[in-house]
Design an enzyme around this catalytic site. Structure first.
Site, PDB file in Angstrom:
ATOM      1  N   ASN A   1     -25.606   3.222   2.183  1.00 28.49           N
ATOM      2  CA  ASN A   1     -24.826   3.536   1.020  1.00 28.49           C
ATOM      3  C   ASN A   1     -25.709   4.682   0.187  1.00 28.49           C
ATOM      4  OD1 ASN A   1     -22.278   2.232   1.491  1.00 28.49           O
ATOM      5  ND2 ASN A   1     -23.453   0.214   0.965  1.00 28.49           N
TER       6      ASN A   1
ATOM      7  N   VAL B   1     -32.700  -2.701 -10.165  1.00 31.13           N
ATOM      8  CA  VAL B   1     -31.807  -3.607 -11.385  1.00 31.13           C
ATOM      9  C   VAL B   1     -30.849  -2.612 -11.909  1.00 31.13           C
ATOM     10  CG1 VAL B   1     -32.338  -4.721 -13.570  1.00 31.13           C
ATOM     11  CG2 VAL B   1     -33.932  -4.766 -11.777  1.00 31.13           C
TER      12      VAL B   1
ATOM     13  N   ILE C   1     -28.482   2.656 -14.277  1.00 32.52           N
ATOM     14  CA  ILE C   1     -29.096   2.522 -15.535  1.00 32.52           C
ATOM     15  C   ILE C   1     -30.538   2.641 -15.641  1.00 32.52           C
ATOM     16  CG2 ILE C   1     -29.198   1.068 -17.535  1.00 32.52           C
ATOM     17  CD1 ILE C   1     -26.646  -0.399 -16.321  1.00 32.52           C
TER      18      ILE C   1
ATOM     19  N   ASP D   1     -28.196 -13.007  -6.549  1.00 34.76           N
ATOM     20  CA  ASP D   1     -28.590 -11.237  -6.671  1.00 34.76           C
ATOM     21  C   ASP D   1     -28.944 -11.110  -8.101  1.00 34.76           C
ATOM     22  OD1 ASP D   1     -28.103  -8.197  -5.943  1.00 34.76           O
ATOM     23  OD2 ASP D   1     -27.226  -8.675  -8.064  1.00 34.76           O
TER      24      ASP D   1
ATOM     25  N   LYS E   1     -32.868  -9.976 -10.142  1.00 36.74           N
ATOM     26  CA  LYS E   1     -32.988  -8.878 -11.145  1.00 36.74           C
ATOM     27  C   LYS E   1     -33.728  -9.564 -12.482  1.00 36.74           C
ATOM     28  CE  LYS E   1     -29.353  -6.526  -8.960  1.00 36.74           C
ATOM     29  NZ  LYS E   1     -27.911  -5.991  -8.984  1.00 36.74           N
TER      30      LYS E   1
ATOM     31  N   GLY F   1     -23.297   1.385  -6.208  1.00 41.12           N
ATOM     32  CA  GLY F   1     -22.702   2.547  -5.568  1.00 41.12           C
ATOM     33  C   GLY F   1     -23.642   3.351  -4.902  1.00 41.12           C
TER      34      GLY F   1
HETATM   35  P1  NAP Z   1     -26.802  -0.176   3.559  1.00 41.61           P
HETATM   36  O1  NAP Z   1     -25.784   0.475   3.401  1.00 41.61           O
HETATM   37  O2  NAP Z   1     -26.880  -1.682   4.372  1.00 41.61           O
HETATM   38  O3  NAP Z   1     -27.942   0.486   4.629  1.00 41.61           O
HETATM   39  C1  NAP Z   1     -29.082  -0.030   4.994  1.00 41.61           C
HETATM   40  C2  NAP Z   1     -29.748   1.228   5.925  1.00 41.61           C
HETATM   41  O4  NAP Z   1     -31.188   0.896   6.556  1.00 41.61           O
HETATM   42  C3  NAP Z   1     -28.989   1.666   7.324  1.00 41.61           C
HETATM   43  O5  NAP Z   1     -29.114   2.991   7.378  1.00 41.61           O
HETATM   44  C4  NAP Z   1     -29.476   0.742   8.321  1.00 41.61           C
HETATM   45  O6  NAP Z   1     -29.433   1.693   9.618  1.00 41.61           O
HETATM   46  C5  NAP Z   1     -30.998   0.873   7.823  1.00 41.61           C
HETATM   47  N1  NAP Z   1     -31.800  -0.076   8.463  1.00 41.61           N
HETATM   48  C6  NAP Z   1     -31.695  -1.525   8.098  1.00 41.61           C
HETATM   49  N2  NAP Z   1     -32.603  -2.186   8.765  1.00 41.61           N
HETATM   50  C7  NAP Z   1     -33.424  -1.416   9.360  1.00 41.61           C
HETATM   51  C8  NAP Z   1     -34.581  -1.557  10.272  1.00 41.61           C
HETATM   52  N3  NAP Z   1     -34.943  -2.789  10.629  1.00 41.61           N
HETATM   53  N4  NAP Z   1     -35.073  -0.544  10.766  1.00 41.61           N
HETATM   54  C9  NAP Z   1     -34.531   0.774  10.575  1.00 41.61           C
HETATM   55  N5  NAP Z   1     -33.727   0.881   9.723  1.00 41.61           N
HETATM   56  C10 NAP Z   1     -32.828   0.053   9.108  1.00 41.61           C
HETATM   57  O7  NAP Z   1     -27.654  -0.774   2.496  1.00 41.61           O
HETATM   58  P2  NAP Z   1     -27.503   0.087   1.022  1.00 41.61           P
HETATM   59  O8  NAP Z   1     -26.285  -0.406   0.299  1.00 41.61           O
HETATM   60  O9  NAP Z   1     -27.749   1.612   0.933  1.00 41.61           O
HETATM   61  O10 NAP Z   1     -28.918  -0.690   0.010  1.00 41.61           O
HETATM   62  C11 NAP Z   1     -30.234  -0.198   0.387  1.00 41.61           C
HETATM   63  C12 NAP Z   1     -31.117  -0.963  -0.396  1.00 41.61           C
HETATM   64  O11 NAP Z   1     -30.823  -0.541  -1.708  1.00 41.61           O
HETATM   65  C13 NAP Z   1     -31.054  -2.388  -0.454  1.00 41.61           C
HETATM   66  O12 NAP Z   1     -32.255  -2.957  -0.723  1.00 41.61           O
HETATM   67  C14 NAP Z   1     -30.036  -2.940  -1.666  1.00 41.61           C
HETATM   68  O13 NAP Z   1     -30.290  -3.874  -2.141  1.00 41.61           O
HETATM   69  C15 NAP Z   1     -30.494  -1.696  -2.761  1.00 41.61           C
HETATM   70  N6  NAP Z   1     -29.417  -1.227  -3.568  1.00 41.61           N
HETATM   71  C16 NAP Z   1     -28.265  -1.002  -3.436  1.00 41.61           C
HETATM   72  C17 NAP Z   1     -27.296  -0.723  -4.191  1.00 41.61           C
HETATM   73  C18 NAP Z   1     -25.866  -0.259  -3.701  1.00 41.61           C
HETATM   74  O14 NAP Z   1     -25.057   0.062  -4.384  1.00 41.61           O
HETATM   75  N7  NAP Z   1     -25.426  -0.229  -2.489  1.00 41.61           N
HETATM   76  C19 NAP Z   1     -27.486  -0.784  -5.564  1.00 41.61           C
HETATM   77  C20 NAP Z   1     -28.752  -0.775  -5.889  1.00 41.61           C
HETATM   78  C21 NAP Z   1     -29.811  -1.171  -4.896  1.00 41.61           C
HETATM   79  P3  NAP Z   1     -28.177   1.874  10.340  1.00 41.61           P
HETATM   80  O15 NAP Z   1     -27.560   2.575   9.462  1.00 41.61           O
HETATM   81  O16 NAP Z   1     -28.480   2.451  11.649  1.00 41.61           O
HETATM   82  O17 NAP Z   1     -27.607   0.531  10.339  1.00 41.61           O
END
Ligand code: NAP
Length: 441
Positions: free
Chosen positions: A16, A133, A137, A202, A206, A311
């Site tokens: 994402n 966090v 923001i 979660d 934070k 997001g």
């Molecule tokens: P996500 O959609 O689940 O994407 C994770 C990505 O990491 C995928 O591309 C996955 O590869 C890759 N990945 C996971 N394990 C791996 C491994 N062992 N080796 C290599 N690649 C690996 O996660 P996200 O929502 O983008 O979130 C990413 C981080 O940002 C997290 O720490 C989350 O807490 C933080 N965050 C997210 C948001 C949000 O709105 N989503 C907001 C704030 C913070 P594949 O695509 O090949 O599976």
């Protein structure tokens, strides 16, 4: 003409957030170079499966499953994989290689932050985590930098969009928790397994990060008292509404008098729990899946930071801000910007905090009930601010029962717990239906 330096940026994860970070790095390369003073070259993207569909079309040759090699050859590493391992080892490798690191991984920071910050301090590299966090923001840098000349006394945050959406639905439609959760899942605000959100984990991660920055002391997840929203009922929401309150899941970090540890002094209470807030409090206006953090500081007074807490694209904005800042430091030189840890204030257990409370009681409808209950509260030094009674008649048996809703003045957690225990022992009490904390009064 002076040659513009190129900095290699390794991106770990293309989900994402990662996919949007990659898109911005490529589409806005020129603007980012102008702001940084260096070309930010996306040198590769590590994923689990190269063939997974992506939200953004990106050159296939950028993708790799060999994150380790990618990290070792980078000036800057962006970790957006999530989870503990291999994220932690890759971050450590990046730090040891002298690369600046940007991460949004609150779970990892809450668990292992202190060790990672120390590694970064030792290596003199920048470890940035604005995205960890409240998504888009800007809250980490305002607390760490803008307010570093002030004394923060309290931080109240709505830092989990899923639970805010659920509670807001319950408040605006009268829905029960289970129905509001199902709706949040249908709309994609809640995950199939919503435990980390609805149980407050979660938000607790934070809270640990915010408390550490605000009070210049490293707090870990185990220092955070955590209660989720699964027990909040439609009746609680309705009663709160009736009394002029809204229920929010708050992450709270505040300075309190240390009444539980030997020689007094100040300590920090870090906690996450459903909280009644007066409807006129600025945080009460935070609707849907939005986030906000309300900060109180001795000189600045009250500040509020509001926006999208999650997001892909909003979160990518925070990641890019950190990246530009880390890249500028590599271009200009100078020490890494780290948080200070000179506070040395103890984390206090929930028993040390004091708030107002909301208590729901199911009682027998008999004369003298109110007086008996009021007497127990007075005996324990808990003073009642509002007491409301509603009579219910069972349609079949015609038996009457009464529902009592009490809001207290500020009392200690220990006094309140003792009061509730004593009230439970009264014959006239059928059940204690809820005990919730109240802030902002
Ligand atoms: P996500 O959609 O689940 O994407 C994770 C990505 O990491 C995928 O591309 C996955 O590869 C890759 N990945 C996971 N394990 C791996 C491994 N062992 N080796 C290599 N690649 C690996 O996660 P996200 O929502 O983008 O979130 C990413 C981080 O940002 C997290 O720490 C989350 O807490 C933080 N965050 C997210 C948001 C949000 O709105 N989503 C907001 C704030 C913070 P594949 O695509 O090949 O599976």
């Amino acid at each position: 003409m002076t040659e513009v330096r190129t900095l290699k940026v390794a991106l770990l994860g293309c989900g994402n957030v990662g996919a949007q970070v990659a898109r911005i790095l490529i589409d806005d390369a020129e603007a980012l170079a102008a702001r940084t003073g260096a070309q930010l070259l996306l040198s590769g993207i590590a994923v689990r499966n190269i063939d997974s569909p992506r939200d953004v079309e990106l050159p296939r040759e950028l993708f790799t499953t060999d994150a380790e090699t990618l990290v070792k050859d980078a000036d800057l590493v962006i970790e957006l994989m999530g989870g503990i391992e291999p994220a932690r080892s890759l971050i450590v490798t990046a730090i040891q290689n002298g690369a600046g690191v940007v991460t949004g991984n609150k779970a990892l920071l809450a668990q292992d932050g202190p060790r990672l910050y120390e590694e970064a301090d030792k290596a003199g590299v920048q470890l940035s985590y604005e995205a960890a966090v409240a998504g888009a923001i800007p809250i980490i840098r305002p607390i760490r930098d803008s307010l570093s000349g002030d004394r923060i006394t309290r931080v109240l945050g709505i830092v989990n969009g899923t639970t805010n959406y659920i509670l807001d639905q319950m408040d605006s439609t009268g829905a029960q928790f289970a129905d509001a959760l199902a709706e949040a899942q249908r709309l994609g605000y809640a995950e199939a397994d919503p435990t980390a959100d609805i149980e407050g984990h979660d938000a607790a991660a934070k809270a640990a990060i915010l408390a550490s920055l605000a009070f210049h002391t490293r707090f870990a997840l185990e220092n955070v008292y955590c209660e989720g929203i699964t027990k909040v009922s439609a009746a609680d929401i309705a009663a709160a509404k009736d009394a002029g309150f809204v229920i929010k899941l708050l992450a709270i970090a505040e300075k309190v008098q240390n009444s539980v540890h030997g020689n007094g002094g100040e300590g920090i209470s870090v906690r996450v729990h459903p909280t009644l807030l007066p409807r006129e409090h600025p945080l009460a206006a935070v609707r849907g899946a939005f986030n906000a953090v309300f900060v109180e500081a001795e000189n600045a007074g009250e500040l509020m930071f509001y926006g999208q807490g999650a997001g892909g694209t909003p979160t990518a904005s925070a990641v890019l801000g950190d990246l530009v800042s880390a890249a500028r430091r590599l271009v200009l030189g100078g020490p890494a910007r780290t948080e200070t840890t000179t506070g040395h204030v103890p984390a206090l257990p929930i028993a040390a905090s004091s708030t107002s409370y909301y208590i729901g009681l199911d009682v027998a409808d008999q004369p003298g009930v109110l007086a008996k209950i009021a007497h127990i509260f007075a005996e324990h030094g808990v003073s009642i601010e509002i007491m409301r009674q509603t009579i219910h008649r069972d349609a079949e048996s015609q038996a009457e029962s009464a529902e009592l809703r009490i809001i207290t003045h500020r009392a200690s957690e220990a006094a309140l717990a003792a009061t509730v225990e004593a009230v439970k022992g009264l014959e006239i009490i059928n059940s204690v239906t809820s005990v919730l904390r109240v802030e902002g009064v």
